[in-house]
Every structure is written in structure tokens, then in C-alpha cells.
Scaffold this active site. Structure first.
Site, PDB file in Angstrom:
ATOM      1  N   HIS A 169      10.341  -0.118 -18.504  1.00 59.52           N
ATOM      2  CA  HIS A 169      10.057  -1.072 -17.340  1.00 59.52           C
ATOM      3  C   HIS A 169       9.359  -0.065 -16.423  1.00 59.52           C
ATOM      4  O   HIS A 169       9.609   1.086 -16.150  1.00 59.52           O
ATOM      5  CB  HIS A 169      11.370  -1.064 -16.700  1.00 59.52           C
ATOM      6  CG  HIS A 169      11.098  -2.023 -15.304  1.00 59.52           C
ATOM      7  ND1 HIS A 169      10.722  -3.174 -15.089  1.00 59.52           N
ATOM      8  CD2 HIS A 169      11.369  -1.245 -14.064  1.00 59.52           C
ATOM      9  CE1 HIS A 169      10.658  -3.303 -13.915  1.00 59.52           C
ATOM     10  NE2 HIS A 169      11.133  -2.192 -13.066  1.00 59.52           N
ATOM     11  N   HIS A 195       6.105  -4.289 -11.258  1.00 63.08           N
ATOM     12  CA  HIS A 195       5.919  -5.518 -11.248  1.00 63.08           C
ATOM     13  C   HIS A 195       4.449  -5.589 -10.683  1.00 63.08           C
ATOM     14  O   HIS A 195       3.878  -4.626 -10.215  1.00 63.08           O
ATOM     15  CB  HIS A 195       6.541  -6.376 -10.362  1.00 63.08           C
ATOM     16  CG  HIS A 195       8.079  -6.455 -10.535  1.00 63.08           C
ATOM     17  ND1 HIS A 195       8.980  -5.363 -10.367  1.00 63.08           N
ATOM     18  CD2 HIS A 195       8.755  -7.565 -10.988  1.00 63.08           C
ATOM     19  CE1 HIS A 195      10.025  -5.939 -11.009  1.00 63.08           C
ATOM     20  NE2 HIS A 195       9.914  -7.013 -11.417  1.00 63.08           N
ATOM     21  N   CYS A 210       2.717  -2.410  -8.956  1.00 61.15           N
ATOM     22  CA  CYS A 210       3.269  -1.892  -7.943  1.00 61.15           C
ATOM     23  C   CYS A 210       4.506  -1.169  -8.874  1.00 61.15           C
ATOM     24  O   CYS A 210       5.444  -1.779  -9.488  1.00 61.15           O
ATOM     25  CB  CYS A 210       4.273  -2.962  -7.005  1.00 61.15           C
ATOM     26  SG  CYS A 210       5.221  -2.027  -5.962  1.00 61.15           S
TER      27      CYS A 210
END
Length: 323
Positions: A275, A278, A293
Site C-alpha cells: 500500500h 491514494h 498522495c
């Protein structure tokens, strides 16, 4: 998931790589390519036919016109794609096709493109073995209608290109063997582990790369795969590192994120599946309008002067591209 530029910046380049059916079909799969058209370029006759190009000395090369959004894909990335589907050391022969019409080439309309292509060739071919033409476009004539989108209309038709490569990572990746959770936590730390593995988010204005603009590349802290260029980084004021696009289009993947009251688009590393953060459509218009971001803890920065020793030397030419 399709991520579109808010402010597309259309540019054009012409590439030759053997039979234009497969070259076109490959590039149609690449994010950032807006349109394709096959035709005949840089020959000696006007309005040639396919039969003339194949059987007469017209001098034309089977060529694909690529219109692309430079906010999403750089010319250098397009050329790296071309090099993966051709043999750049083979003169007038690609796959089973032989003849000057099957020569390889890059034909440009803007003089600045020549320097970009030649700089990239020098980096990936230091021994100067490439026989790919890099020339200004003299003329381009559309091929007959039945040649356009040929493999869409004839899926079992002849193709010398491995089309599946369009979905594979473009850049050479460091060797990465996924660690067990505890070993990874020990190596990257608790916060980075929670962010990359459990979609946590660091507090704004606390990350080490928020206000960092040194020349180099940002790689996945977990896998080491290259993700972002310093030339695509800008200060968005949001409190996290902001980038206009990834280093290449398929360096990241996208997932729908409904964890908050509104839908967001999550960004993950393609190889390590970390991860990262976004992407939002409120970035700088002059850089394409997107704002990636990204959590600082998801990244590791490699200085430009250290890229060679760390195995990223082949990416140095990408740092010279326009943002």
C-alpha cells in the site's frame, strides 16, 4: 482501473518495429497511448500501397503513429516499450519478416525528441549495437483501412510481437523474495509495516519526504521496485509527498477504496503489492492534474549519484525527461 489525466497533453511519435500489425496491437494496451494508426513512413514515393511497399523499392517503413498523453507516459517510456518488442540489433529483419520495409526506427516531429531517444539508447546500449533509425519524419501515409486495428479484427492473424509483455513490468526489477511478516517488520519498522501491509496512513506533515526534492528515484521500501521520479514530485501542500505520475504506467496498480465515507482510489506497488497511498484528480494542471498522495514510509529514496551502484543506473536517463 482506468486513471485518466485531467489535463491531457497530446504529443506524437512514430515507431517502426517490423510488421505494423503487432506493434500497433501492443501499444494499444499501454496506458497513456491515446490513439494509434498504421502507415508508411520516410519512403521515396507518395501514397504507396501495401503491395508496392512489399514488392517495389519504395523505401517506406511499416510504421505506427502514436498519439500519447505526455502527462501520463513519457517518450522515454514509449521507447523502452519499443525496445522490448523488437530486436534492435537486427537490420531489416524482425521476426519472420525480411526487407527494408521492416526496418526499425523512431521518427520524430520535434527536434527535442531526438536527444531524448539518443540519450536513452546510449544508456541501454553502451556498446552501440543498435541499428534503430532515429530520424525526423519526412512523410507518413495512412495504410489501407483493412490494416488499421488489424489484430482486433483478426485475433488469430500473424503477429511477431509477444503481446502479453504489455502487461508485464517494464523496468528491470531487483530480486525480491517476500519475507515473512515478522522479518519484514524488523527490517522496515512498525510504522512502515502497518502502512504497507495494513493500509495505515502516516500523519500529515510528518513524513521525511514531504518537503524533499533531491534528484533521484523513490522505490518501494518493501520490494525495492522503482516507483516515482523526483522530477515528477511537487509540493501540493497536502502534508504527504505528491507526484504527478508513477515512473512508468505499470509500476503501480489501483484498487477501489471505500473505507471512508467517499470512494477513493488506492495506489499499490505492482510487484511488492505494498500500500502506497491514494491518487486524486486535484493535482497541478500543468503536470496532468493528478496528485499521487503517497506515504513517506512506503518509500525509500535513492540519490541520483547512488543509482548506478544500487542497480538503478539504467533509469538515470528518465530523470532528464520533462516533468
Amino acid at each position: 482501473m482506468n486513471i485518466l489525466s485531467v489535463v491531457p497533453n497530446e504529443k506524437t511519435i512514430y515507431v517502426a518495429g517490423g510488421c505494423f500489425w503487432g506493434v500497433e496491437a501492443y501499444f494499444k494496451q499501454i496506458a497513456g497511448i491515446l490513439s494509434t494508426e498504421v502507415g508508411y513512413a520516410n519512403g521515396k514515393t507518395e501514397y504507396p500501397t501495401y503491395e508496392a511497399v512489399c514488392h517495389e523499392n519504395t523505401g517506406h517503413a511499416e510504421t505506427v503513429k502514436l498519439v500519447y498523453d505526455s502527462h501520463r507516459i513519457a517518450l522515454e517510456e514509449i521507447i523502452l516499450h519499443l525496445l522490448r518488442i523488437i530486436d534492435p540489433t537486427s537490420l531489416n529483419k524482425q521476426g519472420g519478416d525480411v526487407g527494408t520495409q521492416y526496418r526499425t526506427g523512431v521518427y520524430y516531429e520535434e527536434e527535442a525528441d531526438k536527444a531524448k531517444v539518443e540519450r536513452l539508447f546510449k544508456a541501454v546500449d553502451p556498446n552501440h549495437t543498435f541499428v534503430v533509425e532515429v530520424l525526423p519524419l519526412e512523410q507518413f501515409f495512412d495504410a489501407e483501412t483493412y490494416h488499421q486495428d488489424y489484430l482486433d479484427k483478426n485475433p488469430t492473424g500473424y503477429c511477431h510481437v509477444q503481446l502479453h509483455k504489455a502487461k508485464e513490468p517494464l523496468l528491470g526489477l531487483p530480486e525480491y523474495v517476500k519475507e515473512d511478516a515478522e522479518a519484514l517488520r524488523q527490517r522496515i519498522g512498525d510504522e512502515a509495516f502497518e502502512i504497507t501491509q495494513h493500509e495505515d496512513t502516516e500523519r500529515p506533515f510528518t513524513g521525511e519526504y514531504d518537503d524533499h526534492f533531491e534528484r533521484g528515484i523513490y522505490v518501494d521500501v518493501v520490494s525495492g521496485e522503482p516507483l516515482f521520479l523526483s522530477t515528477h514530485k511537487y509540493n501540493s501542500g497536502c502534508g504527504w509527498p505528491a507526484f504527478s505520475r508513477p515512473i512508468v504506467a505499470n509500476a503501480v496498480t489501483y484498487e477501489r477504496d471505500n473505507s471512508l465515507s467517499r470512494e477513493r482510489i488506492e495506489v499499490r506497488s505492482a510487484h511488492g503489492d505494498s500500500h502506497l497511498g491514494h491518487v486524486f484528480p486535484d493535482g497541478r494542471p500543468d503536470m496532468g492534474g493528478l496528485r499521487y498522495c503517497i506515504n513517506s514510509k512506503s518509500l525509500r529514496f535513492v540519490k541520483a549519484e547512488d543509482m548506478e551502484t544500487e542497480g538503478y543506473g539504467h533509469l538515470i536517463p528518465l530523470l532528464d525527461e520533462e516533468a
